[in-house]
Every structure is written in C-alpha cells, then in structure tokens.
Design a protein around this motif. Structure first.
Motif, PDB file in Angstrom:
ATOM      1  N   ALA A  11       7.031 -38.204  -4.473  1.00  0.00           N
ATOM      2  CA  ALA A  11       6.440 -36.926  -4.071  1.00  0.00           C
ATOM      3  C   ALA A  11       7.541 -35.995  -3.571  1.00  0.00           C
ATOM      4  CB  ALA A  11       5.404 -37.143  -2.976  1.00  0.00           C
TER       5      ALA A  11
ATOM      6  N   SER B 101       7.849 -32.246  -1.796  1.00  0.00           N
ATOM      7  CA  SER B 101       7.132 -31.150  -1.146  1.00  0.00           C
ATOM      8  C   SER B 101       8.067 -29.957  -1.026  1.00  0.00           C
ATOM      9  CB  SER B 101       6.660 -31.599   0.235  1.00  0.00           C
ATOM     10  OG  SER B 101       5.964 -30.556   0.869  1.00  0.00           O
TER      11      SER B 101
ATOM     12  N   SER C  95       8.610 -25.879   0.201  1.00  0.00           N
ATOM     13  CA  SER C  95       8.089 -24.798   1.049  1.00  0.00           C
ATOM     14  C   SER C  95       8.958 -23.561   0.867  1.00  0.00           C
ATOM     15  CB  SER C  95       8.056 -25.228   2.517  1.00  0.00           C
ATOM     16  OG  SER C  95       9.351 -25.529   2.974  1.00  0.00           O
TER      17      SER C  95
ATOM     18  N   ASP D 234       4.503 -30.941  -4.831  1.00  0.00           N
ATOM     19  CA  ASP D 234       3.536 -30.264  -3.964  1.00  0.00           C
ATOM     20  C   ASP D 234       4.053 -28.862  -3.645  1.00  0.00           C
ATOM     21  OD1 ASP D 234       1.736 -29.393  -2.084  1.00  0.00           O
ATOM     22  OD2 ASP D 234       2.083 -31.033  -0.678  1.00  0.00           O
TER      23      ASP D 234
ATOM     24  N   ARG E 134       2.757 -25.293   0.016  1.00  0.00           N
ATOM     25  CA  ARG E 134       3.371 -24.512   1.103  1.00  0.00           C
ATOM     26  C   ARG E 134       4.370 -23.480   0.601  1.00  0.00           C
ATOM     27  NH1 ARG E 134       5.300 -29.130   5.094  1.00  0.00           N
ATOM     28  NH2 ARG E 134       7.066 -28.648   3.796  1.00  0.00           N
TER      29      ARG E 134
END
Length: 82
Positions: free
Chosen positions: A11, A13, A15, A44, A47
């Motif tokens: 994963a 993530s 932002s 992901d 954000r």
C-alpha cells in the motif's frame, strides 16, 4: 507512506498535490516496489488535492506494466466535494 496490507499487497498512501513536481517521486516508489518483486499494489490518493494529467498518465503506465508482469494495481481516489 508505504506498507503491506493484510493480503500481501503493498500500500502506498499519497498526500498533497500529485503534479509534475511530485509525480517522479511516486513513479520511483512504484517501480522500486516492482523491482523488489511485489506484484500487487494499492495506491491511496484519498488525501491528495489535485492529480494532474501527467500523474494520471504515469499511473496508467505503471498499471500496464504491473499487469504485464501478472500483477495488479488498485487506486483509491476520493474526489474532492464540490
């Protein structure tokens, strides 16, 4: 942030804005994951602020490469409310 999910997918993530200034860093992370032998990736973007066309094209190229190697990539992207 990079980590393993419960089903052995990696994963990632993200932002902030994903644009021409940051797309190279994400591409390097994703290709590093592939070089390490992982074939399941979850990106992901919930954000992130803005995701420009260059970033979208890069994600499509990475997806194509992962699938050519027998893997898959999932992108979670929650659009900003209008």
């Amino acid at each position: 942030m990079v980590g393993l999910t419960g089903d052995d997918a990696v994963a990632v993530s993200v932002s902030g804005d994903l644009d021409s200034d940051s797309v190279g860093r994400l591409r390097a992370v994703l290709f590093g994951i592939l070089r390490a032998g992982h074939h399941r990736v979850v990106v992901d973007l919930a954000r992130t602020g803005r995701v420009d066309g260059r970033a979208q094209e890069m994600l499509a190229r990475v997806l194509k490469r992962i699938r050519a190697q027998g893997g898959d990539m999932t992108v979670h992207w929650a659009p900003s409310p209008t």
